[in-house]
Design an enzyme around this catalytic site. Structure first.
Site, PDB file in Angstrom:
ATOM      1  N   ARG A  48      23.437  40.081  55.437  1.00 22.55           N
ATOM      2  CA  ARG A  48      23.909  39.122  54.687  1.00 22.55           C
ATOM      3  C   ARG A  48      22.985  39.398  53.094  1.00 22.55           C
ATOM      4  O   ARG A  48      23.489  38.974  52.054  1.00 22.55           O
ATOM      5  CB  ARG A  48      23.608  37.583  55.141  1.00 22.55           C
ATOM      6  CG  ARG A  48      24.850  37.202  55.906  1.00 22.55           C
ATOM      7  CD  ARG A  48      24.793  35.805  56.230  1.00 22.55           C
ATOM      8  NE  ARG A  48      23.477  35.687  57.183  1.00 22.55           N
ATOM      9  CZ  ARG A  48      23.311  34.514  57.720  1.00 22.55           C
ATOM     10  NH1 ARG A  48      23.973  33.425  57.326  1.00 22.55           N
ATOM     11  NH2 ARG A  48      22.190  34.141  58.510  1.00 22.55           N
ATOM     12  N   LYS A 155      16.826  42.040  73.881  1.00 22.21           N
ATOM     13  CA  LYS A 155      16.635  40.771  74.682  1.00 22.21           C
ATOM     14  C   LYS A 155      16.087  39.611  73.555  1.00 22.21           C
ATOM     15  O   LYS A 155      15.997  40.117  72.572  1.00 22.21           O
ATOM     16  CB  LYS A 155      15.383  41.216  75.740  1.00 22.21           C
ATOM     17  CG  LYS A 155      14.060  41.380  74.826  1.00 22.21           C
ATOM     18  CD  LYS A 155      13.223  41.423  76.243  1.00 22.21           C
ATOM     19  CE  LYS A 155      11.495  41.554  75.601  1.00 22.21           C
ATOM     20  NZ  LYS A 155      11.225  40.282  74.943  1.00 22.21           N
ATOM     21  N   HIS A 185      12.595  47.945  75.894  1.00 22.71           N
ATOM     22  CA  HIS A 185      11.847  49.198  75.360  1.00 22.71           C
ATOM     23  C   HIS A 185      10.654  49.410  76.130  1.00 22.71           C
ATOM     24  O   HIS A 185      10.490  50.693  75.851  1.00 22.71           O
ATOM     25  CB  HIS A 185      11.195  48.665  73.832  1.00 22.71           C
ATOM     26  CG  HIS A 185       9.994  47.693  73.815  1.00 22.71           C
ATOM     27  ND1 HIS A 185      10.640  46.463  74.100  1.00 22.71           N
ATOM     28  CD2 HIS A 185       8.726  47.607  74.164  1.00 22.71           C
ATOM     29  CE1 HIS A 185       9.446  45.511  73.778  1.00 22.71           C
ATOM     30  NE2 HIS A 185       8.166  46.466  73.848  1.00 22.71           N
ATOM     31  N   HIS A 247      10.958  42.907  81.395  1.00 23.59           N
ATOM     32  CA  HIS A 247      10.170  44.216  81.579  1.00 23.59           C
ATOM     33  C   HIS A 247       9.585  44.343  82.678  1.00 23.59           C
ATOM     34  O   HIS A 247       9.868  45.507  83.482  1.00 23.59           O
ATOM     35  CB  HIS A 247       8.851  44.146  80.540  1.00 23.59           C
ATOM     36  CG  HIS A 247       9.480  43.849  79.170  1.00 23.59           C
ATOM     37  ND1 HIS A 247      10.520  44.535  78.551  1.00 23.59           N
ATOM     38  CD2 HIS A 247       8.739  43.417  77.962  1.00 23.59           C
ATOM     39  CE1 HIS A 247      10.684  44.180  77.200  1.00 23.59           C
ATOM     40  NE2 HIS A 247       9.670  43.658  76.941  1.00 23.59           N
TER      41      HIS A 247
END
Length: 506
Positions: A48, A155, A185, A247
């Site tokens: 935006r 996430k 990651h 994780h």
């Protein structure tokens, strides 16, 4: 594995944010430098913020120079790379805005001669996932007769089991499961991937990788940082949601899974789901005896005095959110029956370290002085950060006339590969999504099973509020209660005993 991806456009929603500037664009530039991107490839940033393409490119350049000076300043390829980046202003909260957005994307695609392949990356707050996905579907951009459509989401995937299921049902109704990429990651780290190679490419481990030879397993992730500028997000998440669900349980599955029939993504993800199905449900007694949560108080980290969690910006002064979580769990299957797995993670601790320690069983009898302490004589230590390494620890005789034993280790450090650069996690994961390789991404069933396992614990902690929440001073190695209640043997942390803390909330 080294296949160049199809020609495509990567559409990043939330492109003006920190994730795009600090992680995604630098990772894509590294792929560009290594000639791993397709010859026909565009990046379209969508947000935006009112700016044009040139202003967006300049903001990316400034950010890259600021964060990775040696890699960006005077790099002759950076300008070439940024020519493939475009920016489109779009209010993604308004469904009608997407028609103009996709019209512009189509014009860019045709001008560049790119196949009808779009990869959507949702680098936005999770609250926007349903709106963006539904708007993509409303403009018929969730499928293509002549190409493909894929979507990557960050996430957290919901904040509890019900929200995760609802989000998953929505996404799976819009995109095929094989085209949904839930990014973690941690799984992009080279050392995590090496867990699979270490286990399945070496015959020395498989005979030992079971309850007959392994006493217990530790999976840890500690860090010195507090919540930084993420107070608002973190106060609604906490350590259990932020680290354990997304994780550390995934790493546990890599360690515990059975050998797959083939090294194909779905075969491996099948085995990961089996691990989650085998987790022993947490009873109220298990929660009381085998879990612990804490919150950091004021203390000293790296010589600097730091505030308590409740004094951090944008954190509720009465917050009961945990910044430390520890739990003991079991996998009820043939391989791992009655082998405890200890998971703990926390912020504002003494060091930044993520590692897996496989503790092998002790010898039936102890003959030599100094042989070991408890069941920690022989260990396989896989360090994920900061010093990526694999170490095997065992006892050897000290030089001299007595049979006195000292613990030694055989070490491999990735840093010893002088001419080999470790790729960043986002490099690997982005490239895999571009190729259509979902191996390192979570699948729907595994995601829901992990939430289902943690649901009783989340509900219990939320219901208990302040009760049972310990505090620990920032800079502490690990709360003493973890040793007293969770870990099987204080000798596991004997070298850190002087820095254990034992502070309870008044």
């Amino acid at each position: 594995m080294n296949k160049i991806p199809d020609s495509q456009i990567l559409v990043i929603f939330g492109a003006s944010g920190d994730l795009t500037h600090r992680k995604l664009i630098p990772a894509l530039f590294e792929l560009f430098e290594r000639k791993l991107l397709p010859a026909k490839f565009l990046i379209v940033g969508v947000a935006r913020t009112r700016q044009n393409t040139e202003e967006f490119r300049q903001s990316l350049l400034d950010s890259m120079i600021q964060n990775r000076t040696t890699y960006a300043i005077d790099n002759p390829h950076l300008t070439d790379f940024l020519r493939s980046v475009y920016y489109i202003v779009c209010d993604t909260t308004r469904s009608e805005a997407y028609e103009a957005l996709f019209r512009e994307i189509e014009q860019l695609r045709n001008a560049a001669g790119i196949d009808d392949n779009l990869l959507f990356y949702l680098a936005t707050p999770p609250i926007m996932y349903p709106t963006i996905a539904s708007s993509i579907e409303a403009r018929h951009q969730n499928r293509s007769a002549e190409g493909w459509r894929r979507i990557i989401i960050e996430k957290p995937y919901g904040s509890n089991e019900a929200e995760a299921r609802a989000l998953d049902r929505l996404l799976c109704a819009i995109f095929p499961e094989r085209e949904i990429y839930r990014i973690d990651h941690f799984l992009g780290k080279e050392t995590v991937q090496n867990l699979l190679v270490l286990r399945f490419a070496n015959s020395i481990w498989e005979p030992l990788w079971n309850r007959n030879y392994i006493d217990h397993i530790e999976i840890t992730a500690t860090e010195t940082l507090g919540v930084e500028q993420r107070g608002l997000y973190y106060d609604s998440a906490g350590a259990l949601r932020d680290m354990v669900q997304s994780h550390l349980l995934q790493i546990m599955a890599f360690i515990a899974m059975e050998p797959p029939a083939t090294f194909e993504p779905e075969a491996i993800r099948d085995e990961i789901a089996k691990v989650f199905r085998s987790l022993r449900p947490l009873s109220p007694d298990d929660i009381a005896r085998h879990t612990l949560r804490g919150q950091y108080a004021t203390g000293t980290v790296d010589g600097q005095k730091v505030p308590a969690y409740r004094d951090e910006p944008r954190v509720d002064p009465q917050s009961t959110t945990e910044t430390f979580a520890a739990l003991k769990l079991y996998i009820d299957n043939w391989r791992w029956a009655d082998v405890p797995i200890y998971i703990y993670t926390g912020k504002r601790l003494a060091e930044k370290r993520s590692e897996v320690v496989i503790h092998f069983r002790n010898t039936p009898r102890t003959f030599f002085p100094g042989q070991c302490c408890g069941n920690s004589c022989n260990q396989l230590v896989i360090t994920l950060q900061p010093d990526e390494s694999i170490r095997l620890r065992f006892g050897l005789k000290q030089p001299g006339t007595n049979f006195e034993v000292s613990q030694v280790s055989m070490d491999f450090f990735y840093s010893s590969l002088i001419e080999t650069r470790l790729p960043g996690a986002y490099e690997r994961l982005l490239l895999d999504a571009m190729r259509g390789d979902s191996l390192l991404y979570s699948r729907s069933d595994a995601l829901e099973l992990s939430w289902h396992f943690l649901a009783p614990l989340l509900e219990s902690w939320e219901r208990d509020g302040d009760e049972g929440l310990i505090t620990y001073p920032a800079g502490c190695k690990i709360p003493r209660e973890v040793v007293d209640r969770i870990l099987p043997d204080p000798c596991l942390l004997e070298e850190n005993a002087c820095t254990l803390c034992n502070t309870r909330r008044p």
